[in-house]
Structures are given as C-alpha cells and as structure tokens.
Design an enzyme around this catalytic site. Sequence first.
Site, PDB file in Angstrom:
ATOM      1  N   TYR A   1       2.115  -1.602   4.216  1.00  0.00           N
ATOM      2  CA  TYR A   1       3.172  -2.453   4.347  1.00  0.00           C
ATOM      3  C   TYR A   1       4.312  -1.918   3.658  1.00  0.00           C
ATOM      4  O   TYR A   1       4.026  -1.123   2.782  1.00  0.00           O
ATOM      5  CB  TYR A   1       2.852  -3.855   4.087  1.00  0.00           C
ATOM      6  CG  TYR A   1       2.561  -4.011   2.683  1.00  0.00           C
ATOM      7  CD1 TYR A   1       1.576  -3.616   2.036  1.00  0.00           C
ATOM      8  CD2 TYR A   1       3.728  -4.845   1.949  1.00  0.00           C
ATOM      9  CE1 TYR A   1       1.587  -3.711   0.576  1.00  0.00           C
ATOM     10  CE2 TYR A   1       3.709  -5.268   0.597  1.00  0.00           C
ATOM     11  CZ  TYR A   1       2.430  -4.693  -0.217  1.00  0.00           C
ATOM     12  OH  TYR A   1       2.213  -4.917  -1.325  1.00  0.00           O
TER      13      TYR A   1
ATOM     14  N   ARG B   1       9.103   5.809   2.418  1.00  0.00           N
ATOM     15  CA  ARG B   1       7.977   5.534   2.032  1.00  0.00           C
ATOM     16  C   ARG B   1       6.896   5.193   2.788  1.00  0.00           C
ATOM     17  O   ARG B   1       5.718   5.155   2.688  1.00  0.00           O
ATOM     18  CB  ARG B   1       7.817   4.632   0.688  1.00  0.00           C
ATOM     19  CG  ARG B   1       6.505   4.448  -0.084  1.00  0.00           C
ATOM     20  CD  ARG B   1       6.883   3.499  -1.302  1.00  0.00           C
ATOM     21  NE  ARG B   1       7.361   1.955  -1.071  1.00  0.00           N
ATOM     22  CZ  ARG B   1       7.528   1.331  -2.195  1.00  0.00           C
ATOM     23  NH1 ARG B   1       7.586   1.514  -3.333  1.00  0.00           N
ATOM     24  NH2 ARG B   1       7.977   0.035  -1.565  1.00  0.00           N
TER      25      ARG B   1
ATOM     26  N   ARG C   1     -16.895  -3.403  16.347  1.00  0.00           N
ATOM     27  CA  ARG C   1     -16.695  -3.114  14.928  1.00  0.00           C
ATOM     28  C   ARG C   1     -17.383  -1.797  14.430  1.00  0.00           C
ATOM     29  O   ARG C   1     -18.563  -1.612  14.869  1.00  0.00           O
ATOM     30  CB  ARG C   1     -17.258  -4.061  13.744  1.00  0.00           C
ATOM     31  CG  ARG C   1     -16.933  -3.752  12.608  1.00  0.00           C
ATOM     32  CD  ARG C   1     -17.722  -4.772  11.651  1.00  0.00           C
ATOM     33  NE  ARG C   1     -17.541  -4.378  10.121  1.00  0.00           N
ATOM     34  CZ  ARG C   1     -16.678  -4.948   9.226  1.00  0.00           C
ATOM     35  NH1 ARG C   1     -16.194  -5.868   9.621  1.00  0.00           N
ATOM     36  NH2 ARG C   1     -16.524  -4.468   8.253  1.00  0.00           N
TER      37      ARG C   1
ATOM     38  N   HIS D   1     -16.965   1.310  11.562  1.00  0.00           N
ATOM     39  CA  HIS D   1     -15.980   1.956  10.125  1.00  0.00           C
ATOM     40  C   HIS D   1     -14.862   2.948  10.746  1.00  0.00           C
ATOM     41  O   HIS D   1     -13.903   2.862  10.325  1.00  0.00           O
ATOM     42  CB  HIS D   1     -16.808   2.731   8.895  1.00  0.00           C
ATOM     43  CG  HIS D   1     -17.526   1.320   8.360  1.00  0.00           C
ATOM     44  ND1 HIS D   1     -18.532   0.345   8.787  1.00  0.00           N
ATOM     45  CD2 HIS D   1     -17.271   0.822   6.942  1.00  0.00           C
ATOM     46  CE1 HIS D   1     -18.904  -0.312   8.056  1.00  0.00           C
ATOM     47  NE2 HIS D   1     -18.250  -0.062   6.810  1.00  0.00           N
TER      48      HIS D   1
ATOM     49  N   LYS E   1       1.090   2.362  -0.280  1.00  0.00           N
ATOM     50  CA  LYS E   1       1.313   0.713  -0.293  1.00  0.00           C
ATOM     51  C   LYS E   1       0.305   0.280   0.791  1.00  0.00           C
ATOM     52  O   LYS E   1       0.813  -0.009   1.963  1.00  0.00           O
ATOM     53  CB  LYS E   1       2.672   0.681  -0.031  1.00  0.00           C
ATOM     54  CG  LYS E   1       3.310  -0.606  -0.596  1.00  0.00           C
ATOM     55  CD  LYS E   1       4.736  -0.747  -0.815  1.00  0.00           C
ATOM     56  CE  LYS E   1       5.202  -2.283  -0.922  1.00  0.00           C
ATOM     57  NZ  LYS E   1       4.825  -2.936  -2.208  1.00  0.00           N
TER      58      LYS E   1
ATOM     59  N   GLU F   1       0.897   0.080 -14.585  1.00  0.00           N
ATOM     60  CA  GLU F   1       2.076  -0.650 -13.902  1.00  0.00           C
ATOM     61  C   GLU F   1       1.735  -2.069 -13.781  1.00  0.00           C
ATOM     62  O   GLU F   1       0.743  -2.682 -14.358  1.00  0.00           O
ATOM     63  CB  GLU F   1       2.346  -0.278 -12.514  1.00  0.00           C
ATOM     64  CG  GLU F   1       0.991  -0.448 -11.652  1.00  0.00           C
ATOM     65  CD  GLU F   1       1.492   0.088  -9.934  1.00  0.00           C
ATOM     66  OE1 GLU F   1       2.689   0.092  -9.542  1.00  0.00           O
ATOM     67  OE2 GLU F   1       0.674   0.270  -9.251  1.00  0.00           O
TER      68      GLU F   1
HETATM   69  N1  PDD Z   1       5.692  -5.080  -4.999  1.00  0.00           N
HETATM   70  N2  PDD Z   1       3.924  -1.490  -8.032  1.00  0.00           N
HETATM   71  C1  PDD Z   1       3.165  -2.569  -7.282  1.00  0.00           C
HETATM   72  C2  PDD Z   1       1.806  -2.619  -7.355  1.00  0.00           C
HETATM   73  C3  PDD Z   1       3.973  -3.181  -6.319  1.00  0.00           C
HETATM   74  O1  PDD Z   1       3.264  -4.014  -5.517  1.00  0.00           O
HETATM   75  C4  PDD Z   1       5.502  -3.008  -6.141  1.00  0.00           C
HETATM   76  C5  PDD Z   1       6.171  -3.852  -5.123  1.00  0.00           C
HETATM   77  C6  PDD Z   1       6.067  -2.319  -6.988  1.00  0.00           C
HETATM   78  C7  PDD Z   1       7.507  -1.864  -7.176  1.00  0.00           C
HETATM   79  O2  PDD Z   1       7.876  -1.466  -5.921  1.00  0.00           O
HETATM   80  P1  PDD Z   1       9.422  -1.598  -5.272  1.00  0.00           P
HETATM   81  O3  PDD Z   1      10.318  -1.307  -6.437  1.00  0.00           O
HETATM   82  O4  PDD Z   1       9.368  -0.476  -4.308  1.00  0.00           O
HETATM   83  O5  PDD Z   1       9.517  -2.923  -4.852  1.00  0.00           O
HETATM   84  C8  PDD Z   1       5.154  -1.439  -8.027  1.00  0.00           C
HETATM   85  C9  PDD Z   1       6.206  -5.799  -3.601  1.00  0.00           C
HETATM   86  C10 PDD Z   1       7.670  -6.436  -4.053  1.00  0.00           C
HETATM   87  C11 PDD Z   1       5.218  -6.705  -3.020  1.00  0.00           C
HETATM   88  O6  PDD Z   1       4.064  -6.167  -2.731  1.00  0.00           O
HETATM   89  O7  PDD Z   1       5.441  -7.779  -2.495  1.00  0.00           O
END
Ligand code: PDD
Length: 298
Positions: A50, A69, A118, A120, A167, A199
């Site tokens: 996402y 990204r 289903r 994997h 992501k 983070e």
């Molecule tokens: N989250 N690290 C993680 C684990 C994140 O989920 C996010 C963002 C960031 C910052 O990334 P960016 O600057 O590209 O938004 C760092 C978003 C906002 C979310 O998942 O809702």
Amino acid sequence: MVKYKASYSPVLDGRIIDLMWVYLNGDILKSEEARISPLDRSFTFGDGVYEVIPSYDNNLFLFEKHLARLYSSLEKTFIKAPSDLIDLKKILSELHIKNKHKNQFFYVQISRGIQEFRSHESSSDVTPSLFITSQKLKKNPYRNNPNKAGLKIRLEEDVRWQRCDIKTTALIGNILSMHDPSLAKVDEIFLHKNGMINEGSRSNIFFVKDNKVFTPPLSQKILPGITRDFVIDLLRRYKIEISEEEIPLDFIYDTDEIWVTSSTKEIQPVSQIDDYVMPVKKTGKVIWKQLLEAYHHI
Ligand code: PDD
C-alpha cells in the site's frame, strides 16, 4: 445460517457519519457498496502492498515519489501492477472532489488478487486488486501551536519481519501492542533491536544533538519514508548538518530534540519516552520548528 448483510450502519460513536467515496477496481462508489471477495489474498495472507499519499487542496504532495515507492513495493513482492494504476493521479483527484475535504490522505491498497483455492503459492493468472480510500487530513496541530506538548512514546522491541523497507499491508507487527489492553495509550511507539532504535511504528525518527541531526540510514530495517527524504532535502537546503547513522537507545537521554516524520504527521516533536520527559530547549533555535515552517510554504 449466516445472513448476508447488504450494508452496514454508518454510525460512529453514536453519530451518523457521511460515508466516504472509495475506488475499487474501476469504480468510484460509496464505501458501503464496495465489495471484494474474502478469497482475496490480502485477506487470507496479508499479501498486498500500500501507499499513503497526502493531498492539500487537491494538490498531491510528493506524488511522484510515492508512486515510485509503490512500484518498488510491487517489484519487491512480485505483485503485478493493476492495469488501472496508470490512472492513479486522475482517480485520486476525482476522489478528492467527491470526498470534499480540503486536505485529504489516500490509502492506495494493492492486493496480489483473488484466488479460488487456497494455496501459499499464487497462480500466475491472479489479477491484482486496487482499492483506494480517502480521509480528511487534519491539520498538523504543531503548525498552529508549535509549543503544544510533544508526543508520548513507548519503547518496544522491534518484532517485525526483516523486510521493513517494503510497505506491505501485513502490519500486525507494527500494531500488535496497540491492542494490548494492559498497556497505556501512547502517541507513537519507537521500535528498537540490538540496542538501536530503527523507526516508529508508523513514522521515521530524527534526533538532534548540538545542532546536528541524526536519522537511521536506509536499510531493510526501516521504511524509506517519503517525508524522511523530503526533510533531509530541507536540512541540506538550510545547510544543517545531517548524519544518517544508527541511533543507540541511550542517545534518548543525551539529545536536544527528537521528532518523527510521516505523510500524515508531517513533522511532530516528542516530549516523553516511557518515563523520561525531555528537557525543554531554552537557548538556540529549534530545528523541527524551522523545518515545519518551511512545510507551510509548500
Ligand atoms: N506510515 N515508517 C513506517 C513504519 C510507516 O508506517 C510510515 C508511514 C513511515 C513514514 O513514511 P512516509 O513519510 O512515507 O509517510 C515510516 C503511514 C503514514 C501509514 O502507514 O499510515
């Protein structure tokens, strides 16, 4: 027998809410009308990626970077790009108009697709799904009131998988402890492993010591935040020293500023980590405030 429920009641906290317009595989519709098969692999395997994209006054912020990204997440997970992704900008603009809020943020969700039986391994002919929601983006409270108390943070062991650079929609590692009823609510969680803070659970982290800024380097341990990147550019523009290096846990107690960045939070300061309350900086300029002011002019 389980009854199929045609629509859910749009009530939140006792108030009837205006349902949002969403996009699903070619259609813009009210969220209650959006239907997707429970056989979708995002549901059965968390097999999807996402992106979160903010839009101010129907102007997408850093759109090309978010799109890049998203394509990188697709490439890393071997998920095919849905054919309608090519129209993303147009779709987001239409959603912005329909949902009316001045500032919004979009969740662009892509699943590997629906699979009848289903397994994997997915069959090569699964078609990816594209689902997009839009919500009101509340104004960063630190824009109006930079002296407001900062965020409260909990420190936690980073138990997520080892590809946090992707992501992915499988976020249970990020959100698990938020649902532990024995834990107090905090604004954000800092995730650490082997003595280093990686983070936040939904943000990147920055520390400041003697006017020098520190943030962990890009690696598979963190998300390559678009806001992180933008902030690093701003720092370079202002000729403020920035070092991308690992941040040990004890740096917390020897630092002048700590802040987080994300597409929805922009830049927000931290004032408390577990029981430790950060001392308020009395002299010199506060770097996060300077950066947030620069955000205003975009
Ligand atoms: N989250 N690290 C993680 C684990 C994140 O989920 C996010 C963002 C960031 C910052 O990334 P960016 O600057 O590209 O938004 C760092 C978003 C906002 C979310 O998942 O809702």
